[in-house]
Design a protein around this motif. Structure first.
Motif, mmCIF file in Angstrom:
data_model
loop_
_atom_site.group_PDB
_atom_site.id
_atom_site.type_symbol
_atom_site.label_atom_id
_atom_site.label_comp_id
_atom_site.label_asym_id
_atom_site.label_seq_id
_atom_site.Cartn_x
_atom_site.Cartn_y
_atom_site.Cartn_z
ATOM 1 N N THR A 138 -0.179 8.898 10.769
ATOM 2 C CA THR A 138 -0.465 9.080 9.424
ATOM 3 C C THR A 138 0.825 10.664 9.442
ATOM 4 O O THR A 138 1.714 10.341 8.249
ATOM 5 N N ARG A 139 0.460 11.176 9.943
ATOM 6 C CA ARG A 139 1.077 12.292 9.861
ATOM 7 C C ARG A 139 2.558 12.934 10.331
ATOM 8 O O ARG A 139 3.420 12.724 10.212
ATOM 9 N N LEU A 140 2.176 12.091 11.687
ATOM 10 C CA LEU A 140 4.246 11.460 12.192
ATOM 11 C C LEU A 140 4.752 10.661 11.843
ATOM 12 O O LEU A 140 6.288 11.580 11.288
ATOM 13 N N LEU A 141 4.204 10.033 10.686
ATOM 14 C CA LEU A 141 4.919 8.595 9.880
ATOM 15 C C LEU A 141 5.550 9.955 8.686
ATOM 16 O O LEU A 141 7.226 9.697 8.025
ATOM 17 N N LEU A 142 4.773 10.355 8.321
ATOM 18 C CA LEU A 142 5.068 11.525 6.942
ATOM 19 C C LEU A 142 6.305 12.271 7.880
ATOM 20 O O LEU A 142 6.919 12.436 6.491
ATOM 21 N N GLU A 143 6.080 13.440 8.026
ATOM 22 C CA GLU A 143 6.913 14.274 8.955
ATOM 23 C C GLU A 143 8.540 12.990 9.346
ATOM 24 O O GLU A 143 8.789 13.957 9.799
ATOM 25 N N ALA A 144 8.712 11.654 9.439
ATOM 26 C CA ALA A 144 9.440 11.569 10.325
ATOM 27 C C ALA A 144 9.989 11.114 8.827
ATOM 28 O O ALA A 144 11.122 10.099 8.536
ATOM 29 N N GLY A 145 9.213 11.141 7.849
ATOM 30 C CA GLY A 145 10.216 10.917 6.241
ATOM 31 C C GLY A 145 9.597 9.839 5.694
ATOM 32 O O GLY A 145 10.342 9.157 5.127
ATOM 33 N N ALA A 146 8.651 9.634 6.339
ATOM 34 C CA ALA A 146 8.187 8.091 5.608
ATOM 35 C C ALA A 146 7.108 7.691 3.536
ATOM 36 O O ALA A 146 6.842 9.115 3.691
ATOM 37 N N SER A 147 7.801 7.850 2.897
ATOM 38 C CA SER A 147 7.553 8.011 1.655
ATOM 39 C C SER A 147 5.889 7.307 1.565
ATOM 40 O O SER A 147 5.131 6.734 1.903
ATOM 41 N N PRO A 148 5.182 9.284 0.376
ATOM 42 C CA PRO A 148 3.394 8.155 0.848
ATOM 43 C C PRO A 148 3.227 7.358 -0.297
ATOM 44 O O PRO A 148 1.924 6.984 0.148
ATOM 45 N N ASN A 149 4.054 6.846 -1.264
ATOM 46 C CA ASN A 149 3.771 5.618 -2.298
ATOM 47 C C ASN A 149 4.133 4.830 -1.931
ATOM 48 O O ASN A 149 4.665 3.551 -3.145
ATOM 49 N N PRO A 150 4.072 3.517 -0.690
ATOM 50 C CA PRO A 150 5.185 2.414 -0.605
ATOM 51 C C PRO A 150 3.721 1.532 -1.237
ATOM 52 O O PRO A 150 2.886 1.731 -1.191
ATOM 53 N N GLU A 151 4.530 0.766 -2.384
ATOM 54 C CA GLU A 151 3.228 -0.711 -2.226
ATOM 55 C C GLU A 151 3.770 -1.878 -1.975
ATOM 56 O O GLU A 151 4.882 -2.177 -1.391
ATOM 57 N N ASP A 152 2.292 -2.860 -1.919
ATOM 58 C CA ASP A 152 2.224 -3.492 -1.018
ATOM 59 C C ASP A 152 2.478 -5.103 -2.554
ATOM 60 O O ASP A 152 2.526 -4.387 -3.146
ATOM 61 N N LYS A 153 1.995 -6.099 -1.879
ATOM 62 C CA LYS A 153 2.112 -7.143 -2.938
ATOM 63 C C LYS A 153 1.186 -7.241 -3.866
ATOM 64 O O LYS A 153 1.654 -7.098 -4.562
ATOM 65 N N ASP A 154 0.458 -6.753 -3.574
ATOM 66 C CA ASP A 154 -0.676 -6.170 -4.832
ATOM 67 C C ASP A 154 -1.199 -4.625 -5.209
ATOM 68 O O ASP A 154 -1.578 -3.683 -5.783
ATOM 69 N N SER A 155 -0.015 -4.264 -5.222
ATOM 70 C CA SER A 155 0.766 -2.235 -5.324
ATOM 71 C C SER A 155 -0.340 -1.579 -4.876
ATOM 72 O O SER A 155 -0.423 -0.371 -5.884
ATOM 73 N N GLU A 156 -0.522 -1.697 -4.236
ATOM 74 C CA GLU A 156 -1.463 -0.884 -3.617
ATOM 75 C C GLU A 156 -0.559 -0.238 -2.094
ATOM 76 O O GLU A 156 -0.520 -0.597 -2.009
ATOM 77 N N THR A 157 -1.785 1.543 -2.862
ATOM 78 C CA THR A 157 -0.501 2.110 -1.679
ATOM 79 C C THR A 157 -1.214 2.744 -0.617
ATOM 80 O O THR A 157 -2.429 2.178 -0.120
ATOM 81 N N PRO A 158 -0.845 3.400 0.229
ATOM 82 C CA PRO A 158 -1.655 3.805 1.918
ATOM 83 C C PRO A 158 -3.070 4.940 1.403
ATOM 84 O O PRO A 158 -3.950 4.651 2.028
ATOM 85 N N LEU A 159 -2.608 5.801 0.512
ATOM 86 C CA LEU A 159 -3.937 6.214 -0.582
ATOM 87 C C LEU A 159 -5.291 5.090 -0.781
ATOM 88 O O LEU A 159 -6.303 5.453 -0.488
ATOM 89 N N PHE A 160 -4.458 3.962 -1.406
ATOM 90 C CA PHE A 160 -5.508 3.224 -1.543
ATOM 91 C C PHE A 160 -6.249 2.935 -0.368
ATOM 92 O O PHE A 160 -7.393 2.430 -0.048
ATOM 93 N N ALA A 161 -5.695 2.014 0.680
ATOM 94 C CA ALA A 161 -6.150 1.849 1.995
ATOM 95 C C ALA A 161 -6.638 2.831 2.152
ATOM 96 O O ALA A 161 -7.942 2.433 3.196
ATOM 97 N N ALA A 162 -6.086 3.809 2.577
ATOM 98 C CA ALA A 162 -7.540 4.788 2.886
ATOM 99 C C ALA A 162 -8.583 4.973 2.297
ATOM 100 O O ALA A 162 -9.938 5.181 2.627
ATOM 101 N N ALA A 163 -8.483 5.211 1.196
ATOM 102 C CA ALA A 163 -9.742 4.775 -0.042
ATOM 103 C C ALA A 163 -10.743 3.970 0.291
ATOM 104 O O ALA A 163 -12.167 4.125 -0.080
ATOM 105 N N ARG A 164 -9.694 2.780 0.443
ATOM 106 C CA ARG A 164 -11.184 1.483 0.265
ATOM 107 C C ARG A 164 -11.925 1.779 1.530
ATOM 108 O O ARG A 164 -12.902 1.034 1.412
#
Length: 335
Positions: A147-173
């Protein structure tokens, strides 16, 4: 060139420095000596003479080569990944499911391969056939370093999937609090809701992930936000017997009596499930013991019907204490 000769892999280092000038990764660069030799990344630099830089186009895309790169990345076979990228091959070619090499490297935490792919400019935000980005794959599987490597590479922390869930939702679940903490530090949207109105706090309550819930409460999320069914995080925790999360929510000021449009409320939900510890917490929070829900059922009636003896005793004790306090108040007023 003489200064570069001091490095263990001088050609590799030179290509990395040339990237800022030619705009291409080392995988698409070829250095030719004066005698026409191609200098591999592990070769030594010639003692004298000029070098010629060639920029290669990407190799023709084939499904076989794409699958080979994806399999190599998923198994962290870095030598194979390096060799395939040196063809040079497009790192973003998907397989039949829409997964890329970066997506699977992120899911399995294959960080060495992931770094090679990022160096080859693999798209850190490319979605697979299910709308999931590499960051979602990493977060869902608790891959903190990835996760840290991807964020450092410029990945957005808030992309949404088809159900509007974000990476934070994946971690929380999944209860990956360290990943959630990292995402929050990178401005992940803690108030985001899905199409069904679910919040990250609601998901943490659903899974009983108190560490994630604590992080979100420290981030000052809206504590009583309801989903499409009108359920608050506290109601979800009460219904599913998640006592630790319910305790956190109540201490943070959650509304112990907030009800859904259908008349469901935390105490009634806890009684329906026979969750004694949660019932006790809600009663201590002054939840109304004789309040009625759907079909005019009180918590006591529901607990009795379901045969939860300990819950019944606790509710009766609460009613007796309230009756005693009322009687003492009346006597005090009369005297």
């Amino acid at each position: 060139l003489q200064a570069l000769a001091l490095f263990e892999q001088p050609v590799h280092v030179l290509k990395q420095r040339l990237r800022s000038r030619c705009g291409q990764t080392r995988y698409r660069q070829r250095l030719l000596s004066q005698d026409g030799r191609i200098l591999g990344d592990t070769a030594q630099l010639p003692a004298a003479g000029d070098l010629q830089l060639l920029i290669l186009p990407l190799a023709p895309a084939t499904e076989t080569k794409a699958d080979e790169l994806i399999a190599a990345a998923a198994n962290d076979a870095t030598n194979e990944v390096e060799a395939l990228l040196q063809m040079p091959q497009d790192p973003d070619l998907p397989d039949g499911d829409g997964d890329t090499a970066l997506n699977l490297a992120a899911a399995f935490g294959c960080n060495d391969s992931l770094e090679l792919l990022l160096e080859a400019r693999a798209d850190a935000s490319q979605r697979n056939g299910h709308g999931l980005t590499p960051l979602v794959a990493a977060a869902a599987n608790g891959r903190l370093g990835t996760t840290r490597l991807l964020l450092e590479a410029g990945a957005s922390p808030n992309p949404e999937d088809k159900d509007s869930e974000t990476p934070l939702f994946a971690a929380a679940r999944s209860g990956h609090w360290e990943v959630a903490e990292l995402l929050l530090s990178q401005r992940a949207d803690c108030e985001h809701t899905t199409k069904s109105g679910m919040t990250a706090l609601g998901l943490a309550a659903l899974g009983g992930h108190s560490d994630v819930a604590r992080l979100l409460l420290e981030a000052r999320v809206e504590i009583d936000r309801v989903n499409a069914a009108g359920e608050t995080p506290l109601l979800i925790a009460s219904r599913d017997g998640q006592g630790d999360v319910a305790c956190l929510l109540l201490k943070a000021g959650a509304d112990a009596d907030k009800e859904t449009r259908g008349g469901q409320f935390p105490l009634l939900a806890a009684c329906e499930g026979g969750h004694l510890d949660v019932v006790r917490l809600l009663l201590e929070a002054k939840s109304m013991v004789d309040r009625t829900g759907p079909d005019l059922q009180t918590p006591l009636m529901v607990a009795s019907r379901c045969g939860y003896t300990e819950v019944v005793c606790l509710l009766l004790e609460k009613r007796a204490m309230e009756s005693l306090h009322t009687w003492q108040h009346v006597c005090s007023s009369l005297s």
